[in-house]
Design a protein around this motif. Sequence first.
Motif, short mmCIF file in Angstrom:
data_model
loop_
_atom_site.label_atom_id
_atom_site.label_comp_id
_atom_site.label_asym_id
_atom_site.label_seq_id
_atom_site.Cartn_x
_atom_site.Cartn_y
_atom_site.Cartn_z
N ALA A 165 -28.23 -18.96 -31.38
CA ALA A 165 -27.59 -19.14 -32.58
C ALA A 165 -26.18 -19.33 -31.85
O ALA A 165 -25.68 -19.97 -33.41
N LEU A 166 -25.86 -18.39 -31.14
CA LEU A 166 -24.24 -18.37 -31.15
C LEU A 166 -23.57 -19.73 -30.63
O LEU A 166 -22.53 -20.00 -30.72
N ALA A 167 -24.81 -20.42 -29.74
CA ALA A 167 -23.66 -22.03 -29.76
C ALA A 167 -23.68 -22.58 -30.58
O ALA A 167 -23.38 -24.00 -31.18
N PRO A 180 -36.63 -13.24 -43.70
CA PRO A 180 -36.19 -11.65 -43.38
C PRO A 180 -36.68 -11.16 -42.61
O PRO A 180 -37.74 -10.98 -41.95
N GLY A 181 -35.69 -9.87 -42.26
CA GLY A 181 -35.14 -9.48 -41.65
C GLY A 181 -35.24 -9.83 -39.74
O GLY A 181 -35.52 -8.92 -38.55
N THR A 182 -34.77 -11.16 -40.06
CA THR A 182 -34.58 -11.55 -38.56
C THR A 182 -33.14 -10.85 -38.03
O THR A 182 -32.96 -11.68 -37.34
N GLY A 183 -32.35 -10.69 -39.20
CA GLY A 183 -31.03 -10.13 -38.18
C GLY A 183 -29.76 -11.33 -39.02
O GLY A 183 -29.54 -11.39 -37.84
N LYS A 184 -29.88 -12.09 -39.59
CA LYS A 184 -29.14 -13.37 -39.74
C LYS A 184 -27.68 -13.06 -40.20
O LYS A 184 -26.39 -13.09 -39.51
N THR A 185 -27.61 -11.48 -40.86
CA THR A 185 -25.95 -11.77 -41.28
C THR A 185 -25.62 -10.76 -39.84
O THR A 185 -24.23 -10.68 -39.94
N THR A 186 -26.51 -10.12 -38.75
CA THR A 186 -25.71 -9.47 -38.30
C THR A 186 -25.50 -10.51 -37.38
O THR A 186 -24.69 -9.99 -36.63
N THR A 187 -26.45 -11.15 -36.82
CA THR A 187 -25.32 -12.36 -36.20
C THR A 187 -24.71 -12.85 -36.33
O THR A 187 -23.78 -13.64 -35.90
N LEU A 188 -24.41 -13.40 -37.49
CA LEU A 188 -24.02 -13.76 -37.98
C LEU A 188 -21.90 -12.98 -37.55
O LEU A 188 -21.38 -13.30 -37.18
N GLY A 189 -21.97 -11.52 -38.12
CA GLY A 189 -21.25 -10.92 -37.64
C GLY A 189 -20.39 -11.34 -35.27
O GLY A 189 -19.44 -11.23 -35.72
N VAL A 190 -21.96 -11.22 -34.88
CA VAL A 190 -21.73 -11.24 -33.71
C VAL A 190 -20.75 -13.25 -33.98
O VAL A 190 -20.33 -12.78 -32.74
N MET A 191 -21.36 -13.90 -33.72
CA MET A 191 -21.11 -15.17 -33.61
C MET A 191 -19.46 -14.95 -34.16
O MET A 191 -18.53 -15.50 -33.87
N VAL A 406 -30.06 -26.85 -34.82
CA VAL A 406 -31.06 -25.12 -35.11
C VAL A 406 -31.36 -24.84 -34.63
O VAL A 406 -32.15 -25.04 -33.90
N VAL A 407 -31.57 -23.29 -35.54
CA VAL A 407 -31.99 -22.08 -34.80
C VAL A 407 -32.51 -21.57 -36.02
O VAL A 407 -32.27 -20.84 -36.86
N LEU A 408 -33.87 -20.95 -35.31
CA LEU A 408 -34.97 -20.21 -36.42
C LEU A 408 -34.91 -19.21 -35.49
O LEU A 408 -35.72 -18.86 -34.35
N LEU A 409 -34.49 -18.09 -36.42
CA LEU A 409 -34.62 -16.59 -36.14
C LEU A 409 -36.20 -16.86 -36.53
O LEU A 409 -36.51 -16.06 -37.05
#
Length: 681
Positions: A165-167, A180-191, A406-409
């Motif tokens: 997702a970082l790309a 649900p529960g895949t860490g989308k918001t955390t991923t956004l924060g890191v990105m 498109v990235v699916l967690l």
Amino acid sequence: MSLAELRAALEAELAATPEFYDFKVLHSEPEGALWRISLEPGYIFAEGQPPGLAAAQALLDDSLDGASAWWGAPQRGAASVLALLPEADQLLLQNASAPPPGAGHLIRLYPPRFLKPLAEAWWDAGWAPRAWDCLPDLAAPETVDEGLQLSGAPFRWLREGQRRALALPRHSSAFLWGPPGTGKTTTLGVMLAEYLEARPQARVLLLSSTNAAVDLATLAVDKALQKGRREALRPTVQRLGTHFNAAAYAGREHLIPSADAALLARLSRAEAARPAGRDAAALKAWADRVAELREALRAASLQVLRRSRLVSMTASRACFTLRSLRELAGPESADEPPFDLMVFDEASQLSLAQALVLMPLGRARLFAGDPQQLAPVLRSRERGAQRWLGRSAFGEMPRGAAAPSVVLLDEQSRMAAPIGELVSELFYEGTLRVAGDSAQRPDWLAARRRALGEVGAETHVQLQWMRSEGAWSATERGPLRRESAEAIAQAVAQALESDDWRAEELIVLTPFRAQRALIRHCLRRRGVALDGEGGGLRVSTVHRAQGSEAPVVFFDPADAAQPFLQTEAALRLLNVALSRAQAKVLVYLSRRDAEQPLLAPLVQRLRLAADAREALPLERLAAQPDFPANALGRRVMAGRHRGEIVRVSPDGRQFWLVNERSGATQLFDTAFWRAKAGQKP
């Protein structure tokens, strides 16, 4: 498709949107300079709509942020809404010109007209064509930042999907699909933390559908900057708006621009002091004062925008302040996007029309969310309104698993495996699985293996059968079922009395406000303290639950025969309800509920999951002369499908299989399977 069609859709939705709501007051009490107003949960009247289902579906939520309150009896008065407490059906009012009404009286709320600035933008001759031209980019994005390389090096715990997702910010339009529960918001924060460092001159606009979602996303960025030891960048992140959760920003006050908050408070007080319409001079002075404060607020916000690297706000506020956002580019670069990257969080709840009108603000746009969860709220039944306002940008994203934008967690760490598998098969075609790092942690597994009364530690999904059916209550203006309300109250009370569970570990969900009010009443009678009333137990409509989670979820559909629960929106609602649970989900159903299209797949899948019979190859049965009658009631394998044959047509030409993975009923052709088995038709 045309711009004219989109404008017609906006007109239809504006016509269908009430200008005010009337609520009935249960109790009013002063709290210092504020007033706390408790509302009767079942009474909502929407202007221009008859009492009934549509009115009962009106929600006390972020759509009323910034609303004005008015009452005519026993003494005429007005105030502004400072805060909403939906779980307790309460309002906090400020700047009241007279004491608010007491029990039995009505209070009227005039919500901000969020659609008006959106419509104005689409009628802007200079802006609308630029927004319209963004539509093709959603399905066929381009690469706009080939050299961007975000490694996620400081965050070694990132999963494979999160690293991919970082790309996404390299593309002109990209989609981060986070079930649900895949860490989308955390991923956004890191990105975004990585992006701010990798592009020192870049500016980011972070938007979301609700104030709560904006808070979560903004805090995720700040936490990622802190954990990644990028302290110098933390003051460059600013959260605009005043309807934020102040407690969440404890120790992170640098994220809130104080000047903006002070001006908004002054504007709120001024708007609440509107004089009577018959005093023209006073009304003119008041209007001038409000206009002056609005301009001062715009100027203050513009200063915050200019000095910040990342600003966050609701998408509705972005529409209200579109003029200021556009001015950031400067007069010499008026046609250039003022932001290098725009992020739409919880984008599945933002309409396509709203997303498009804001897209020209960014050089690259990222949509993060889950199209299988709650969709944008829509009132109009017009087909055009459904197309442009009832769908999100996810409806336009590129198709195909190989799309780089498109990235699916696909790894979740919230739900115990049986709950996760149920959600995965019902809503995500089996792609969602428990993350490997979670499945190997003893503490994670132990937290999901806990007994709840008679429901054993190894049981994660339990159907609780009710003898009575739910029914519409004209008095409460919504569906009710007392048996399930009492059963839930008893189960919750026993769990809390056992000392094995805390109130904040349990959440009760139902689609309907009337049933929610009944459940709350039953719980109060048993002495259970509720969230918003000094306790920790949450009793919520499912609409309010997205973004939350708890070890145990009690889900009560109340009456699955209601028309609302026969829609595609209701399917997403069921996904939200089930996927809030970490350890257990208890579903309260009647036999009629179990036959409804929404819930039948859930019931069938759970039934077949316990079927230990051997699955017979369908080809073997098809080779026999009495096929397909010989297959009825048997567990079979039909190619990649496995399940039970539940029905055969009278002429024997067709038969139906209930798929044990999805719970769905599938139609098969008898002649095809006879031919496959080498038999003549």
